[in-house]
Every structure is written in C-alpha cells, then in structure tokens.
Enzyme design. Structure first.
Site, PDB file in Angstrom:
ATOM      1  N   ARG A 172      44.701  50.570  40.048  1.00 52.23           N
ATOM      2  CA  ARG A 172      45.792  49.832  40.659  1.00 52.23           C
ATOM      3  C   ARG A 172      45.735  48.335  40.428  1.00 52.23           C
ATOM      4  O   ARG A 172      46.710  47.725  40.011  1.00 52.23           O
ATOM      5  CB  ARG A 172      45.815  50.032  42.183  1.00 52.23           C
ATOM      6  CG  ARG A 172      46.768  51.041  42.672  1.00 52.23           C
ATOM      7  CD  ARG A 172      46.242  51.595  43.974  1.00 52.23           C
ATOM      8  NE  ARG A 172      44.959  52.207  43.689  1.00 52.23           N
ATOM      9  CZ  ARG A 172      44.823  53.471  43.292  1.00 52.23           C
ATOM     10  NH1 ARG A 172      45.860  54.231  43.197  1.00 52.23           N
ATOM     11  NH2 ARG A 172      43.646  53.978  43.014  1.00 52.23           N
ATOM     12  N   THR A 173      44.588  47.730  40.739  1.00 49.80           N
ATOM     13  CA  THR A 173      44.539  46.266  40.689  1.00 49.80           C
ATOM     14  C   THR A 173      44.786  45.799  39.257  1.00 49.80           C
ATOM     15  O   THR A 173      45.555  44.861  39.016  1.00 49.80           O
ATOM     16  CB  THR A 173      43.179  45.755  41.217  1.00 49.80           C
ATOM     17  OG1 THR A 173      42.978  46.323  42.511  1.00 49.80           O
ATOM     18  CG2 THR A 173      43.154  44.254  41.319  1.00 49.80           C
ATOM     19  N   LYS A 212      26.634  42.722  21.790  1.00 50.58           N
ATOM     20  CA  LYS A 212      25.718  42.062  20.842  1.00 50.58           C
ATOM     21  C   LYS A 212      24.768  41.115  21.558  1.00 50.58           C
ATOM     22  O   LYS A 212      24.118  40.288  20.935  1.00 50.58           O
ATOM     23  CB  LYS A 212      26.534  41.256  19.822  1.00 50.58           C
ATOM     24  CG  LYS A 212      27.503  42.076  19.011  1.00 50.58           C
ATOM     25  CD  LYS A 212      28.119  41.181  17.933  1.00 50.58           C
ATOM     26  CE  LYS A 212      29.527  41.593  17.596  1.00 50.58           C
ATOM     27  NZ  LYS A 212      30.230  40.552  16.839  1.00 50.58           N
ATOM     28  N   ARG A 246      37.412  41.219  37.699  1.00 47.41           N
ATOM     29  CA  ARG A 246      36.751  42.081  38.684  1.00 47.41           C
ATOM     30  C   ARG A 246      35.349  42.346  38.159  1.00 47.41           C
ATOM     31  O   ARG A 246      35.169  42.635  36.977  1.00 47.41           O
ATOM     32  CB  ARG A 246      37.513  43.395  38.836  1.00 47.41           C
ATOM     33  CG  ARG A 246      36.718  44.449  39.571  1.00 47.41           C
ATOM     34  CD  ARG A 246      37.511  45.706  39.828  1.00 47.41           C
ATOM     35  NE  ARG A 246      38.484  45.509  40.890  1.00 47.41           N
ATOM     36  CZ  ARG A 246      39.070  46.512  41.535  1.00 47.41           C
ATOM     37  NH1 ARG A 246      38.810  47.774  41.224  1.00 47.41           N
ATOM     38  NH2 ARG A 246      39.935  46.276  42.490  1.00 47.41           N
ATOM     39  N   HIS A 270      38.056  40.821  48.069  1.00 42.50           N
ATOM     40  CA  HIS A 270      39.169  41.323  47.254  1.00 42.50           C
ATOM     41  C   HIS A 270      40.427  40.620  47.785  1.00 42.50           C
ATOM     42  O   HIS A 270      41.272  41.234  48.433  1.00 42.50           O
ATOM     43  CB  HIS A 270      39.252  42.848  47.432  1.00 42.50           C
ATOM     44  CG  HIS A 270      40.103  43.549  46.424  1.00 42.50           C
ATOM     45  ND1 HIS A 270      40.919  42.892  45.534  1.00 42.50           N
ATOM     46  CD2 HIS A 270      40.263  44.884  46.171  1.00 42.50           C
ATOM     47  CE1 HIS A 270      41.538  43.790  44.784  1.00 42.50           C
ATOM     48  NE2 HIS A 270      41.158  44.991  45.150  1.00 42.50           N
TER      49      HIS A 270
HETATM   50  C1  NCD Z   1      39.893  49.002  46.576  1.00 33.62           C
HETATM   51  C2  NCD Z   1      38.753  48.272  45.875  1.00 33.62           C
HETATM   52  O1  NCD Z   1      38.612  48.329  44.651  1.00 33.62           O
HETATM   53  O2  NCD Z   1      38.019  47.627  46.596  1.00 33.62           O
HETATM   54  N1  NCD Z   1      40.817  49.536  45.661  1.00 33.62           N
HETATM   55  C3  NCD Z   1      41.823  48.746  45.169  1.00 33.62           C
HETATM   56  O3  NCD Z   1      41.609  47.688  44.618  1.00 33.62           O
HETATM   57  N2  NCD Z   1      43.066  49.147  45.424  1.00 33.62           N
HETATM   58  C4  NCD Z   1      39.414  50.009  47.558  1.00 33.62           C
HETATM   59  C5  NCD Z   1      38.466  51.078  47.108  1.00 33.62           C
HETATM   60  O4  NCD Z   1      38.080  51.168  45.947  1.00 33.62           O
HETATM   61  O5  NCD Z   1      38.087  51.866  47.983  1.00 33.62           O
END
Ligand code: NCD
Length: 351
Positions: free
Chosen positions: A85-86, A114, A135, A168
């Site tokens: 999703r993100t 490398k 991320r 997040h």
């Molecule tokens: C969340 C995350 O990655 O922290 N998911 C997301 O970004 N929608 C929640 C999760 O993974 O449980």
C-alpha cells in the site's frame, strides 16, 4: 547496521524535540520523519488540500491540471522493507501531481549488492531526484539519511514511509484524514473516544497515529492488547504528560460499545525474537460480525492493513468499516503532502 559517523550518534542522542527542529526550514516542514511534526493547523491545511485534490481527480481537466503542478520534479522511492500500500499509494500520488519516479525495492539488484553502503546509495538518489521517499526496517534510519544529506550540501527532502517499529508518519496522516472526513458533521476529530487494538508495542502505525492524535486535548484513548504487547512505556509517559486520558485493558468487549473509533492492527511477528507471538490468542483481539453489533452506529473501524484474521472479511460490508476508504484517502493526503513540500499548493487556486 553500524552507524559509522560519530557525529550522527551525537546527533541521534539529542532529544526528539531538538532533532525535530532540523526537519523544518524557514518555518516550513522539509523532511517528514515523525508524525508529531504536524501541528493541528498544518494538518487542517493538508486536509483541505487533499479534499481539493480528491475533488479535482473527478474531472479530466482537474486530472490534467494536477499533473502540471509537479511535472518538473522527480521522486525516488527507496523501499527496502516489504510494502504494498504505502509504496503504491506514494507512486500513485506522485503520478497524480505529475512527478516522474524511480525506485529501488530490492537492494540485491542495486549497487548495494556490490558492497555500496546505503549512505552512498542515498547520496546518489539525491543527485538524481528532488525528493526521496523511503522505508527501512531500522528505526531512525530515515532521520540518519536526512541528517547526512543536510551535511553534504546537496540535500533533498526525505519522507519517511515507515522506519522499523518506530514511526510511519504518512500513515498517521491518512488515518487522521479518514477520521476527519468520517466525523466532519460531528465535531471532527475532537471530543471522541478512540480504541487501539492488537500489537500496540511494535506497530509503528499505532505509535505514529497516537502521537499525532494526542495533540487533541479533548479525546480519550483505550489501548486493548495482550499485556506483553501493550503500548511502550515511553509513549504512555508522553500521553500522561500531555494530559490525555487513557485506559489499558486486554478485554475488547469492555470498550466496544463506548468508543467512536476502533483502530485494529495485526500482530507484528516479523519482529519476534523468540516466537513471543506464538502463545497469543489473537481471536480475543478480533472483530467479527457478532461483536461489531455492540459498537455504536455512528462509530468507525480503521485498520492500516494488511490484515490477517483480526477483522473478519464479513465485516467489510458494514457501513462503519472504513479501512478500504482509508487506503484510498492515503493517495490524496500524500499528493497533498507533495504539493505542500514543494510549496505549490497555492497554485490549486488557479484551477
Ligand atoms: C503498516 C506498516 O507497514 O506499518 N502497513 C501500512 O503501511 N499500511 C501496518 C502493518 O504492516 O501492520
């Protein structure tokens, strides 16, 4: 990973409040690292931008106008921790405002294979792109990168798309945007009781949303979790200092009929060290068509997703289930954030 720069260790040892100051330039937010960087005023500004973006995407000329706003900018999506999703939501948001994108998701296909360090990799991105959205499983890693870039003389904004168990922030934005839209006719986010359910210790989405929500003084929070996964002590202390009324329990039934919003989460067993999730009866922290009957008709159900069994798919048809809408809202609020970071949101008035 070993943080190699001594000066970073010194930097990171400073309190969050001090570090947060570095993420603003000329009174505007540059790097998005922590959810509580957003004031209520800025949140409301972003909600308004997101509403307008959403409205514009309904018409062809609106879609075209949006694409003209950041057609001259490029975004790097650097996602070294799994994401559906993100990643896609940021990608879609970038496309919505006309940005070109590059991506690295699997470091084994980049020069990290490398032996190049992530630090050098991120410096490469800052040479080719105007913003880095990232991320990483390591807490604080995005902050480290922002700090590094700010000291290289070629710094671009970094948006944290999830940093380990830590933060997040854009998930918190879309969570609050969904709450704001759901309760628009009922005092908005204020004067509500919120329950957070599940693995509250290791869920970064919960941590970020709770921090952001805690700025509203007239709310209550219930934390429903197995005792070994209750909210972290430091978070509880922060809430206490902010005067937020909280209640901790392991009995979901005890809060169902009282809350206005219930935020469900999955068990974060990828962080298990010794299989500590195995003995938890997660059915005690789950919603079914039976127990949602106890919830108020006006309440809402959120989930950052992905879900496992903590919400039965049969609940999806309930009008209070907002989690699919929540993920769609993520695109609009992220597009709003990009317009804000590049300071072009005022151009929406030209449409
Ligand atoms: C969340 C995350 O990655 O922290 N998911 C997301 O970004 N929608 C929640 C999760 O993974 O449980």
């Amino acid at each position: 990973m070993e943080y190699s720069l001594k000066s970073f260790e010194e930097y990171f040892a400073q309190s969050e409040v001090i570090r947060m100051n570095h993420y603003h330039v000329d009174g505007r937010l540059k790097h998005v690292m922590l959810s509580h960087q957003f004031s209520i005023q800025l949140l409301e500004e972003l909600f308004d931008i997101a509403d307008r973006v959403k409205e514009m995407t309904r018409k062809t000329n609106g879609i075209e106008f949006l694409k003209s706003l950041l057609g001259h900018k490029k975004a790097m999506l650097y996602f070294t921790q799994p994401s559906t999703r993100t990643f896609l939501s940021f990608l879609t948001a970038c496309q919505m405002v006309g940005m070109d994108t590059g991506e690295v998701r699997d470091p084994s296909l980049s020069s990290e294979y490398k032996g190049e360090s992530q630090e050098d990799g991120v410096r490469v991105f800052s040479s080719y792109f105007d913003i880095i959205i990232m991320r990483d499983p390591k807490p604080g890693f995005c902050e480290y990168m922002a700090y590094l870039l700010d000291n290289t003389g070629r710094s671009v904004p970094i948006l944290n798309g999830g940093s380990g168990k830590d933060q997040h922030p854009t998930q918190a934005l879309l969570d609050l945007y969904t709450i704001h839209r759901s309760f628009q006719q009922k005092d908005g986010i204020r004067k509500k009781r919120y329950a957070f359910v599940g693995d509250l210790l290791r869920g970064r989405a919960v941590r970020s949303s709770v921090m952001l929500l805690s700025q509203y003084k007239d709310i209550e929070m219930d934390f429903v979790a197995p005792s070994s996964f209750q909210i972290a002590e430091d978070l509880e202390k922060i809430l206490h200092n902010q005067g937020v009324k909280i209640n901790k329990t392991d009995k979901l039934e005890s809060v169902l009929s009282k809350v206005d919003c219930i935020y469900m989460t999955r068990i974060q067993d990828e962080y298990d060290l010794t299989g500590e999730s195995n003995n938890i009866d997660y059915s005690q922290f789950s919603l079914t068509t039976e127990n949602v009957k106890k919830m108020k008709p006006s309440s809402i159900i959120l989930h950052p997703l992905p879900r496992r069994n903590e919400i039965s798919p049969n609940v999806d048809a309930d009008p209070r289930a907002m989690y699919w809408r929540q993920l769609r809202n993520g695109v609009y609020i992220r597009a709003a954030l990009l317009l804000y970071v590049f300071n072009v949101a005022h151009r929406l008035d030209e449409y």
